[in-house]
Scaffold this active site. Structure first.
Site, PDB file in Angstrom:
ATOM      1  N   CYS A 107       0.869  -1.015   0.015  1.00 21.06           N
ATOM      2  CA  CYS A 107      -0.024  -0.128  -0.045  1.00 21.06           C
ATOM      3  C   CYS A 107       0.920   1.330   0.180  1.00 21.06           C
ATOM      4  CB  CYS A 107      -0.909   0.099   1.192  1.00 21.06           C
ATOM      5  SG  CYS A 107      -2.124  -1.223   0.998  1.00 21.06           S
ATOM      6  N   TYR A 129      -1.009   4.754   1.589  1.00 25.16           N
ATOM      7  CA  TYR A 129      -2.099   5.155   0.774  1.00 25.16           C
ATOM      8  C   TYR A 129      -1.848   6.737   0.218  1.00 25.16           C
ATOM      9  CZ  TYR A 129      -5.121   1.185   1.647  1.00 25.16           C
ATOM     10  OH  TYR A 129      -5.915  -0.259   1.708  1.00 25.16           O
ATOM     11  N   TRP A 152      -3.493   6.391   5.981  1.00 24.72           N
ATOM     12  CA  TRP A 152      -3.894   5.017   6.331  1.00 24.72           C
ATOM     13  C   TRP A 152      -2.683   4.404   7.306  1.00 24.72           C
ATOM     14  CZ3 TRP A 152      -0.963   0.649   4.871  1.00 24.72           C
ATOM     15  CH2 TRP A 152      -1.403  -0.526   4.934  1.00 24.72           C
ATOM     16  N   TYR A 181     -10.622  -4.035  -5.196  1.00 24.69           N
ATOM     17  CA  TYR A 181      -9.770  -3.532  -4.504  1.00 24.69           C
ATOM     18  C   TYR A 181      -8.615  -4.249  -4.641  1.00 24.69           C
ATOM     19  CZ  TYR A 181      -8.135  -1.906   0.066  1.00 24.69           C
ATOM     20  OH  TYR A 181      -7.474  -1.453   1.344  1.00 24.69           O
ATOM     21  N   HIS A 182      -7.411  -3.407  -4.709  1.00 26.82           N
ATOM     22  CA  HIS A 182      -5.850  -4.125  -4.679  1.00 26.82           C
ATOM     23  C   HIS A 182      -5.650  -4.760  -6.196  1.00 26.82           C
ATOM     24  CE1 HIS A 182      -5.142  -4.499  -0.152  1.00 26.82           C
ATOM     25  NE2 HIS A 182      -5.053  -3.304  -0.522  1.00 26.82           N
ATOM     26  N   HIS A 212      -3.854   0.540  -6.095  1.00 23.32           N
ATOM     27  CA  HIS A 212      -5.105   1.106  -5.583  1.00 23.32           C
ATOM     28  C   HIS A 212      -5.981   1.994  -6.592  1.00 23.32           C
ATOM     29  CE1 HIS A 212      -2.868  -0.442  -2.234  1.00 23.32           C
ATOM     30  NE2 HIS A 212      -4.123  -0.557  -1.192  1.00 23.32           N
TER      31      HIS A 212
END
Length: 846
Positions: free
Chosen positions: A445, A489, A507, A703-704, A789
Site C-alpha cells: 500500500c 495510501y 492509512w 480492491y488491490h 489502488h
C-alpha cells in the site's frame, strides 16, 4: 516485542485454521448452503450483513482479518462423483502415488510423479475426466502435507471436450512455494477434461510434481469473449409480481438500478414457487449468458436453484440451456449457456429461494451477454498466475512488468521489513519471484513515482516512513532516505523539476496532517513543504483523514506545480517551490467526492476522471465521468458521457490513440469483496464522450487491482484481494488486446513498424529522425507508468508534432516544456491512419 510476537502467533493460528477449513470445505462437495432463520410472511427488506470493517479489525488498525465466510470459493465446487484421474506418470513402487488419490477426499494420500529408479523428467501432467461436460472456471490445487517436494512452480492448465484436442493453455503462471491451497482461475467454458501440467518444481528440489487433492470450480461469472448486449427497447414480464406492498414489477430489472427490484407476489397469499421472469429483446440476437444481480437491500428472494431457457417466438421454449444453484450471497451471478443461442426471449425460472427463507424470488437487475466481436470489443489472452497478488505494478523497458505486494504471499503487510516481488516477462509469459529484504521496507500500500532516469521510487505503506528504489537497469532494489512523515495510501508524482512529490497517506503512520514533501534525486533526501497541508485536498469521508486523504489524483505541470484534481470535489493548485503553497482551483464541475475513482491524462493538459464514491467504502459508486482541461492557471471541468456501470476500485488506462479503457470495479465498493463486481470493461472516446462495452473479464478486479499499458499497445489487468486466506485473492492477471489491434475474425491487424532513429535518451525539445516501414499518420509518447489502488499518476499521453522527411522517414519533435513531457521513460508509438499503433520503442526523456 511481546505484543508483536502475540500478533504473529495469532496470524499464524488463524492462517492454519482457515487453511484447514478450506481444505475440508473443498472436499465436502455438494454441501447444502447455510440456511438462515425464516423470514415473516411479508418479506420486508432486511439490511445486508455489515461488510467487514477494516478499522474494527483485531489484527491491527489497518490490516484486517478476513470475513467469516472468506474461504467460500467465488464459484461452486463441482461434484466429483464419477470423476477419474490419469497422469503422465505416477509412483507405484516407492509409495502409493497414483493419480486417483487426488479425488479420494484424503489430503494424506497423494499423486506423485515417478521417482524410484530413474525419476520421470519434468514436465508432469495430471488429467481430470469429469465424464460429463460442465462449465469450469478454476482448478483448486492442494499441495501434499508434511513435505514440500513436488509443489509445482511453473504450471499450465488446458481444457478439452474429448481428451484428444487440447488447444492452447487457458492459464499459465508460477506458484509460490508454500503449503497453501491454490485457486488457479481461467475464463469459464464448457469442458469434460481438465489437465494440470507442472513444468518446474517450485523449490527446484527435484524433477517432481505432486498433489494431495484437486477440485474444479464451476460457473462464477460472465464467460470470456462475450459482451453485454444493449438493453435498449427490451421489456420484461413475470409469472407474477408484487404491486401492492411495494413496486416489485418485472420492468425494474431493466432500469439500471439494483435498488429497484422485481419481486414475486408476497402480499396476501404469496404466489408459490417456481417463479419466472422473461426478457423480450424485441429482436433476435446471439445470447450466451444471463447475468443476475440480487437485490441490494437484503437477502429475501435471492434465486437458488434455477434454469434458463430461450425462445424465438415467446411461446415455445426449448430444453434449458443453463441450470444450477446459486449461493445465498449478494454477489452478481451468471448462468453461462452450454452453447450460444439465437433467440428473442430468455426466461429465468427459479425453483428455490437460496436461503429457504420463504416462497419468494427477487432480482435487482438482469443482463444478457452475447459473443464479442474482436474488432469492436477486443479480446482477452489466457490467465497468468503470479506467486503473489499484484497490488502494485510498474512497466519496465525490456518488455517486463514489475509487481509487488506485501511481506507474504497472501498477507496484508505489517511492518515486517521485507516485500514479495515478481517480474512478468511479457515475451515469454514467465513469472519470477524474489523476496526483497535489503531495504528493510514492507512496500504494501505504497506511493509510487517513476523517476526521471527510469527508476521506480516506492514510499511508505506498511513500513510507513521508508523509501526504496528499484533500478530496472541493474534489477536491484536499494534504500533511500526515509520520509519526514510516515505514510500509507499516499499520492505521488514526479515534478517537472525532476523531484518527486508526495502528499497525504493517513492509512499508515502516526496521526496528523500528512503535508507534502519532495525528494531530490541529487541529494537523495526529502524536504518538508509546510505550506502544502493535506487538509484542503481531503474528501468528506466519514472515516476522517484515515480515508479522506488517500490516493489523490495528481497532475504535474510546468514550474514544479501540481494540479490536485481529486478525489475531493474541490481541486487545488500546489506549488512546490520553497515551503510550498496550496490554493483552490475550483470544483470538478458538479462532481461529488469520488474516492475509489481515478483520473487519467489522455492529452496535453487534458484529463478524464471516472467513477468513485463519496466515501472509501460502503457507499454506492457513481457512473459519472468528467473532463478536466488545463490552460495556464485556468482549470475547466465538464461532464462527459456517463459510464454504463457504476464503478469504485476500477482502473483506467489511456491508449496511444487517446481513448481510455476502464477495467473492473464494484457498484458498491467494499474492500476484499467481489460482490457487485463489474466484469464488463468500457472504452471512452474523447471525440464523442461516449463509453462502449468491451469483452468481459473472466475474473473480478476490485480492491488491490491494477492495470497498465504495455509496450505492444495491449493492457495488463490483474490482482485484487490480498486478504489472508479469503476467496477473493486473485494472484493472477491477463492481457487485453484492444479492438484497434484486431480484425473482425480476431486476427491481428497489420501494424506500423518503427525501424530506427529512436535513441535510448533524448533531451526535451529534441528532434528525432525516425524511420518506419511504410507510412504512418502520427507519433505519440506514452509515459511508462506504475499503478496501485486504482491510482496511476504516472500515466501521460503526449501527442507529438511530426513531418515527413522522405520515404519512410519522419522528423519527430519532443516538447521542450518538462511540464508537458515530464522527465522519465516513455514508450514511443507510431500510429497509422486508422489509429493502429506500432510496437513501442523506449526512450528516456530528460
Amino acid at each position: 516485542m511481546q505484543s508483536r510476537r502475540l500478533l504473529a502467533l495469532t496470524r499464524a493460528l488463524r492462517r492454519s485454521y482457515l487453511l484447514i477449513a478450506f481444505s475440508l470445505g473443498s472436499l465436502l462437495v455438494g454441501l447444502t448452503p447455510w440456511l438462515g432463520v425464516a423470514s415473516p410472511a411479508r418479506p420486508s427488506p432486511e439490511p445486508a450483513p455489515a461488510p467487514f470493517d477494516q478499522q474494527t479489525a483485531v489484527d491491527s488498525p489497518h490490516h484486517p482479518i478476513a470475513p467469516a465466510n472468506a474461504m467460500e470459493p467465488a464459484a461452486p465446487v463441482l461434484d466429483r462423483a464419477g470423476w477419474t484421474a490419469t497422469a503422465s506418470d505416477e509412483e507405484t513402487v516407492g509409495e502409493n502415488g497414483r493419480a486417483a488419490n487426488v479425488l479420494d477426499g484424503n489430503t494424506a494420500t497423494i499423486w506423485h510423479s515417478k521417482w524410484t529408479g530413474t525419476p520421470a523428467p519434468l514436465p508432469h501432467s495430471i488429467t481430470i475426466d469429469m465424464h460429463r461436460t460442465a462449465v469450469v472456471s478454476a482448478l483448486v490445487y492442494l499441495p501434499r502435507t508434511g513435505s514440500a517436494n513436488g509443489r509445482p512452480g511453473e504450471y499450465s492448465i488446458s481444457l478439452s471436450a474429448d481428451g484428444q484436442n487440447w488447444g492452447n493453455p487457458v492459464a499459465t503462471g508460477t506458484l509460490a512455494d508454500d503449503a497453501s491451497a491454490k485457486t488457479l482461475g481461467f475464463a469459464p467454458q464448457g469442458a469434460r477434461f481438465v489437465r494440470l501440467t507442472g513444468h518446474t518444481e517450485a523449490g527446484n528440489r527435484g524433477p517432481w510434481t505432486s498433489a494431495a487433492e484437486i477440485n474444479l470450480l464451476g460457473d462464477p461469472g460472465t464467460p470470456a469473449a462475450t459482451v453485454d448486449l444493449s438493453r435498449s427497447g427490451w421489456t420484461a414480464t413475470a409469472s407474477d409480481e408484487e404491486t401492492s406492498g411495494e413496486n416489485g414489477r418485472a420492468a425494474n430489472v431493466l432500469d439500471g438500478n439494483d435498488a429497484t427490484i422485481w419481486h414475486s407476489k408476497w402480499s396476501g397469499t404469496p404466489a408459490p414457487l417456481p417463479h419466472s421472469i422473461t426478457i423480450d429483446m424485441h429482436r433476435t440476437a446471439a445470447v450466451s449468458a444471463l447475468v443476475y444481480h440480487p437485490r441490494s437491500d437484503g437477502p429475501n428472494g435471492r434465486a437458488g436453484a434455477y434454469t434458463v431457457a430461450t425462445s424465438t417466438d415467446g411461446a415455445t421454449f426449448g430444453a434449458p440451456v443453463a441450470s444450477g444453484t446459486w449461493r445465498d450471497d449478494e454477489t452478481v451471478k451468471t448462468a453461462t449457456f452450454t452453447r450460444t443461442e439465437n433467440a428473442r426471449y430468455v426466461r429465468l425460472t427459479v425453483t428455490s429461494e437460496a436461503g429457504n427463507r420463504g416462497p419468494w424470488t427477487s432480482a435487482g437487475e438482469i443482463r444478457l451477454s452475447g459473443p464479442a466481436s474482436p474488432a469492436v470489443h477486443g479480446s482477452w489472452d489466457r490467465i497468468t498466475g503470479f506467486p503473489l497478488v499484484p497490488v502494485a505494478t510498474a512497466v519496465l523497458p525490456g518488455d517486463k512488468l514489475l509487481a509487488w505486494s506485501a511481506y507474504a504471499v497472501d498477507r496484508f503487510g505489517g511492518s515486517n521489513g521485507y516485500t514479495q516481488t515478481a517480474i512478468l516477462d511479457l515475451k515469454t509469459g514467465k513469472v519470477t519471484q524474489r523476496r526483497i529484504d535489503n531495504t528493510g521496507h514492507d512496500m504494501f500500500c505504497p506511493g509510487i513515482a517513476m523517476l526521471a532516469d527510469g527508476r521506480v521510487l516506492v514510499t511508505g505503506g506498511s513500513n510507513a516512513e521508508k523509501a526504496s528504489i528499484y533500478d530496472p537497469a541493474t534489477d536491484a532494489w536499494s534504500a533511500t532516505t526515509s520520509m519526514n512523515i510516515a505514510r500509507g495510501y499516499q499520492a505521488m508524482t514526479l515534478l517537472s523539476t525532476g523531484e518527486a512529490f508526495v502528499l497525504g497517506g493517513s492509512w499508515s503512520g502516526a496521526g496528523g496532517d500528512k503535508a507534502g514533501e519532495a525528494w531530490s534525486p541529487d541529494t537523495r533526501t526529502w524536504r518538508k513543504l509546510p505550506g502544502v497541508p493535506a487538509a484542503p485536498a481531503q474528501t468528506a469521508d466519514p472515516a476522517g483523514p484515515y480515508r479522506s486523504d488517500n490516493h489523490m489524483w495528481l497532475y504535474a505541470t510546468s514550474g514544479g506545480k501540481v494540479l490536485q484534481l481529486g478525489p475531493s470535489k474541490q481541486m487545488n493548485w500546489i506549488s512546490t517551490s520553497g515551503n510550498g503553497s496550496i490554493a483552490p482551483a475550483g470544483n470538478r464541475a458538479d462532481s461529488p467526492d469520488a474516492m475509489t475513482g481515478n483520473a487519467v491524462s489522455y492529452d496535453i493538459g487534458k484529463l478524464l476522471t471516472l467513477g468513485g464514491s463519496p466515501a472509501y467504502e460502503k457507499t454506492p459508486a457513481t457512473r459519472l465521468a468528467y473532463t478536466v482541461s488545463i490552460s495556464g492557471e485556468q482549470v475547466q471541468s465538464a461532464r462527459t458521457g456517463d459510464l454504463e456501470h457504476a464503478r469504485g476500485f476500477s482502473n483506467s488506462v489511456v491508449l496511444p490513440d487517446g481513448k481510455v479503457a476502464v477495467f473492473g470495479g464494484q457498484a458498491y465498493p467494499v474492500p476484499f469483496s467481489d460482490a457487485t463486481s463489474v466484469l464488463t470493461p468500457e472504452l471512452w472516446d474523447p471525440a464523442t464522450g461516449a463509453f462502449t462495452p468491451l469483452a468481459t473479464m473472466a475474473i473480478p478486479r476490485n480492491y488491490h487491482s491494477v492495470a497498465n499499458l504495455l509496450p505492444d499497445g495491449r493492457i495488463f489487468s490483474g490482482g485484487g484481494g490480498l486478504c489472508g486466506d479469503c476467496a477473493t485473492n486473485h494472484a493472477d492477471g491477463a492481457v487485453f488486446t484492444p479492438p484497434y489491434l484486431l480484425n473482425a475474425d480476431g486476427s491481428p491487424k497489420p501494424r506500423p513498424v518503427i525501424s530506427g532513429g529512436v535513441p535510448p535518451r533524448a533531451a526535451p525539445g529534441a528532434s528525432l529522425t525516425v524511420s518506419t516501414q511504410g507510412q504512418v499518420a502520427s507519433f505519440v509518447l506514452m509515459r511508462a507508468a506504475a499503478a496501485t489502488h486504482s491510482t496511476d499518476n504516472d500515466q501521460r499521453r503526449v501527442p507529438l508534432v511530426s513531418t515527413a522527411a522522405g520515404s519512410g522517414s519522419y522528423t519527430v519533435s519532443i516538447p521542450s516544456d518538462t511540464g508537458v513531457v515530464l522527465p522519465g521513460t516513455y514508450m514511443l508509438f507510431a500510429l497509422d491512419a486508422q489509429g493502429v499503433p506500432s510496437l513501442a520503442k523506449f526512450v528516456t526523456v530528460g
